[in-house]
Structure formats: C-alpha cells, structure tokens
Design a protein around this motif. Sequence first.
Motif, PDB file in Angstrom:
ATOM      1  N   VAL A  55     111.785  27.597  24.065  1.00 44.70           N
ATOM      2  CA  VAL A  55     111.105  27.731  25.367  1.00 44.70           C
ATOM      3  C   VAL A  55     109.642  28.091  25.139  1.00 44.70           C
ATOM      4  CG1 VAL A  55     111.103  28.968  27.576  1.00 44.70           C
ATOM      5  CG2 VAL A  55     113.278  28.410  26.457  1.00 44.70           C
ATOM      6  N   VAL A  56     109.415  29.007  24.201  1.00 45.29           N
ATOM      7  CA  VAL A  56     108.052  29.415  23.857  1.00 45.29           C
ATOM      8  C   VAL A  56     107.276  28.228  23.275  1.00 45.29           C
ATOM      9  CG1 VAL A  56     106.776  30.813  22.170  1.00 45.29           C
ATOM     10  CG2 VAL A  56     108.572  31.852  23.579  1.00 45.29           C
ATOM     11  N   GLU A  83     117.386  31.216  21.251  1.00 49.83           N
ATOM     12  CA  GLU A  83     117.199  30.645  22.589  1.00 49.83           C
ATOM     13  C   GLU A  83     115.791  30.881  23.135  1.00 49.83           C
ATOM     14  OE1 GLU A  83     118.947  33.385  22.012  1.00 49.83           O
ATOM     15  OE2 GLU A  83     118.845  34.783  23.717  1.00 49.83           O
ATOM     16  N   THR A  84     115.026  31.755  22.488  1.00 49.69           N
ATOM     17  CA  THR A  84     113.662  32.036  22.962  1.00 49.69           C
ATOM     18  C   THR A  84     112.656  31.050  22.366  1.00 49.69           C
ATOM     19  OG1 THR A  84     114.280  34.382  22.915  1.00 49.69           O
ATOM     20  CG2 THR A  84     111.966  33.877  23.298  1.00 49.69           C
ATOM     21  N   ARG A 114     109.245  33.273   9.569  1.00 48.34           N
ATOM     22  CA  ARG A 114     108.881  33.963   8.328  1.00 48.34           C
ATOM     23  C   ARG A 114     108.108  33.064   7.369  1.00 48.34           C
ATOM     24  NH1 ARG A 114     112.157  38.655   8.236  1.00 48.34           N
ATOM     25  NH2 ARG A 114     114.121  38.367   9.316  1.00 48.34           N
ATOM     26  N   LEU A 148     105.610  30.643  14.746  1.00 52.26           N
ATOM     27  CA  LEU A 148     105.366  31.174  16.095  1.00 52.26           C
ATOM     28  C   LEU A 148     104.917  32.630  16.019  1.00 52.26           C
ATOM     29  CD1 LEU A 148     108.199  29.640  18.327  1.00 52.26           C
ATOM     30  CD2 LEU A 148     105.774  29.065  18.317  1.00 52.26           C
ATOM     31  N   GLY A 149     104.348  33.017  14.881  1.00 51.87           N
ATOM     32  CA  GLY A 149     103.839  34.384  14.748  1.00 51.87           C
ATOM     33  C   GLY A 149     104.803  35.291  14.023  1.00 51.87           C
ATOM     34  N   PRO A 150     104.421  36.571  13.855  1.00 52.13           N
ATOM     35  CA  PRO A 150     105.175  37.463  12.980  1.00 52.13           C
ATOM     36  C   PRO A 150     106.489  37.980  13.564  1.00 52.13           C
ATOM     37  CG  PRO A 150     103.344  38.642  13.977  1.00 52.13           C
ATOM     38  CD  PRO A 150     103.207  37.205  14.387  1.00 52.13           C
ATOM     39  N   ARG A 151     106.641  37.960  14.877  1.00 52.07           N
ATOM     40  CA  ARG A 151     107.872  38.476  15.458  1.00 52.07           C
ATOM     41  C   ARG A 151     108.975  37.415  15.367  1.00 52.07           C
ATOM     42  NH1 ARG A 151     103.757  41.286  17.415  1.00 52.07           N
ATOM     43  NH2 ARG A 151     102.887  39.315  18.090  1.00 52.07           N
ATOM     44  N   ILE A 152     110.191  37.877  15.124  1.00 55.18           N
ATOM     45  CA  ILE A 152     111.324  36.972  14.964  1.00 55.18           C
ATOM     46  C   ILE A 152     111.901  36.687  16.346  1.00 55.18           C
ATOM     47  CG2 ILE A 152     113.607  36.699  13.891  1.00 55.18           C
ATOM     48  CD1 ILE A 152     111.221  36.921  11.940  1.00 55.18           C
ATOM     49  N   LEU A 153     111.761  35.450  16.800  1.00 56.99           N
ATOM     50  CA  LEU A 153     112.271  35.104  18.134  1.00 56.99           C
ATOM     51  C   LEU A 153     113.735  34.686  18.054  1.00 56.99           C
ATOM     52  CD1 LEU A 153     109.244  33.035  19.491  1.00 56.99           C
ATOM     53  CD2 LEU A 153     109.709  35.476  19.756  1.00 56.99           C
ATOM     54  N   ARG A 154     114.485  35.009  19.089  1.00 61.77           N
ATOM     55  CA  ARG A 154     115.882  34.579  19.157  1.00 61.77           C
ATOM     56  C   ARG A 154     115.967  33.053  19.223  1.00 61.77           C
ATOM     57  NH1 ARG A 154     119.645  38.705  20.995  1.00 61.77           N
ATOM     58  NH2 ARG A 154     118.440  40.610  21.136  1.00 61.77           N
TER      59      ARG A 154
END
Lengths: 247, 247
Positions: free
Chosen positions: A234-235, A230-231, A172, A222-228
């Motif tokens: 790795v990304v 644990e994700t 965010r 890492l962009g607009p989507r909220i990554l978990r």
Amino acid sequence: MSLRFYAGKQILQQGESILLDEGESHHLLKVMRLHAGADIRVFTQGFEHQATVVGREGHQARVAVGEQCHGTAASLAVGVTAAIPWIRGGKTEVVVQKLTELGITTIVIYHAVREVVKADSSKLERLQRTAIEACKQCERADVPELLLADTAAHAVRLAEIPTSQCFLLHERSNANLLSTAIKHEMDSGRTFRTIAFMSGPEGGFHPSEVETLRNIATSVSLGPRILRAETAPVVAAAIVLSAFGEM
Amino acid sequence: MSLRFYAGKQILQQGESILLDEGESHHLLKVMRLHAGADIRVFTQGFEHQATVVGREGHQARVAVGEQCHGTAASLAVGVTAAIPWIRGGKTEVVVQKLTELGITTIVIYHAVREVVKADSSKLERLQRTAIEACKQCERADVPELLLADTAAHAVRLAEIPTSQCFLLHERSNANLLSTAIKHEMDSGRTFRTIAFMSGPEGGFHPSEVETLRNIATSVSLGPRILRAETAPVVAAAIVLSAFGEM
C-alpha cells in the motif's frame, strides 16, 4: 451521486437493457431495495453510464443503459502492476481492496517460498469480488485485473516490465529508496508503459527468490523501518502514484 | 536479532537493572518464555540498549541494561504529525499501527462531526499498547506520542503547525495534490520543524469543519478516487515521508 453497479466485462450501448450478475443484483434488489425506475449508474472496464432499473428477472436485475458519463476516477495514465504474495489472516483481501482504491491497474498474487497460507480458486473469486466492491466504493470504473502466479519470478515474467521499471521491495537492503529509484528512472528519459513493484511475504523474501529476481527486477528499499507484509504494497503504491502525479 | 522490549519513558543507564511493566513482562516471561541470561534489547523514547534478563519479581521481569546500540530505525529528521478521526470497527487501531510502522512522530485522534463511534479512555490505553507493539515489530525505538482532541480544529491547534505546513486531506476538492503542495512548500525555502496532515471520517468532513479549518490548514487532494477513512492517512503518510526522503 447515484449508486454504482458493476456490469461485467461487456461493451455498454445506450438504449440497450442488460442483466446484472447475481452478486450485483443481490446488492441492488436485496441490500439497497431499489425498484423499477430508480436511477443508478453502471460501469464496465473503464466506462460508466447512467442507467435505470427496469425490474427483476428471477434473481437478476434488468437495467436500461442510458447516456455515457465520465467516471469520476479515470484510469491511470501509466499502468501500475503490483505483485503481492498470499498473506494470512484475510490480509490478501485487505491489500487487494486498498490497491484497488488507490488505482492500481493489475494485481498479481504469487506463491512466496516463505508462504504461510494456501490459496485455492475460491479465494480468487472472493478477491475479484473484493476488487469490484472497492471500485464501487471509491468511484473507480476500471476493475483491476487479478492474476495468479506460481512463483515470484513467474509474477515478474507475467508483468512483462523492463528490469529498470520493475521494483523489488527488499527490506533491510542498502538499495536506493523506492522514491529515489523511480525519480532516477523518470529522469533517464526512458518512457513508461507500465511500472511494477513486488512486495514480499511475512518473514521477507527467501534468499533464493532474491537471487532469481536480481536479474529481472531492481531492488529498492522503503526505509529503515520493517513494514508488515500488508503495509508495504500500500505504501509502495502511494509512492509510485504520487511520483506519477496521481495523488 | 534479539527480541526487543519497551522500557517505558525512562532514561536507561548501562549497568543498572530495571523492571519492565506488566504488559512487557507478560510478553517476555509468558509468551516468549525467556529465562535469566537471555539476551534481549530494551528501548525507550528513541534510545535502545543491549540487555540481559535477570529474573522475575512477582509479575514483572527484571533486566540488566547493557551497552547502548543504534536502533535500526532512527527517528525522522522532520517531525510528522497525523491527525485522524475515530473510525469504527477497530480501524482507528489499524491506522495507529500503520502510522507507527511508517515512523509518524505524533498521532492526534479527534472527534469528527460525522463521527460514528464513541471513544473512551480505555480505547486510548489500547491504542498506546498498539503503538508499542508496532514499534517492537518494525524495529522502531521512539514510540509515537498519542494525543486526544475534542474537535478537528482543536487537533490542529494541538499540533502547533504553520498553516502552510498543515495539510487537510479534502476529498472531492479541486485543491492541489498533497505531493504537489509539499513540493511547493519545500521549494519556498521555509524550514520545516514539523509537518502535519489531517484526514477525515467516513462520510468526509462536515462543511462546518472545512469552514473552521480553512484558515488554519491548507486543503489538498489525494486524487480523484475516494479513499476509505482508514486508507487516506496511511497513503498521506507514505507521500509525506517519501517527499522527505524517508522511504
């Protein structure tokens, strides 16, 4: 390809024979049921050798070390440190497995302010086992170093990375994208010895952590989507490694 | 931020009231225990609205649709299709969750020659639920399309992508790295409508699949380390999305 076993942190010499530790011996003797004469490979910190099973001594397997061979997966040209929080539900283990597969050099696990899981030393042992198993599976010969840190700031200090090469994955935020920030740093002409990134826990970094980290790491998105939780690491690892021409 | 619920594939109009499906109603009424008057958000295929809970009708929740708002995570500028095999141990579900978080537009699940798991239609329903849950969690408003394909070649045909923009993640190959191949294609000046990648099953693609796919997809590598079947598609998605400036 022969089965691969981890020989611990020792220097291997062609012609000598060594004992594998109990975990590796169990895998060799009980799970794979190999006998004297079986061709295997053994690897230590970045080196890999042909080897032959000699026999068993108690619970341990003795193997004869043969010629050195190239591990199929050489170490990274630039060291990459990933700092990750403890994540509940066995997810820390999944992240260590994935980061090992990808080739990450050092993994620092820290206690986040918003942590929802308690760590103990038995967990570190299990994580070390996870990293070794992942090395065996992905054909990597250099087991990543696992370190524990008390806090996010402690993790950054442990990594000893210049601020401009230590990226804080700050969801965010309006910060540059990670890929953009890395490209910018690569274009600066500064050399990289090691690059680092730090991901946050479920619920994100606490404002006090962001405040402390502001001066020792570079915030990126890492962009607009909220990554978990644990994700994200790795990304981030995939983005860093592709920027350095590793994947 | 208000809780978000999926309103299915319908066009939402400010001022109307709609019923949520049973899964979403269960989440709203039973899990979150929301009552009439609670402020929520509802989203459909890419659109998101403010909304207010009106009440329950049987097992379903009725909500009043308010003003349209920007979903925090807009759809990708270029469509990205991921073709993945069925993977055992619930890993297909994990991959669908991760690819949804990352923003992938379309996910095609195909039967690999070396498949070790059998699929049935109830699994597709569960995967669709997984994708919706991931959209709610990551604040994405466009649920990815899930398609089933009989074979790897069928998956490529379903995707309808030019050969040079359809990448086959071919482990142990001497092909270009995925990141290099994308950059090469971007530099060619050809436009992208949709880009696709296909990952293989545990044990890798069968030679007959590689032979068939040779003429309809471009082989690429993810580097020297052997990634697990559930790791490769997530890593590929991160590389593709960062190449397109999404992360």
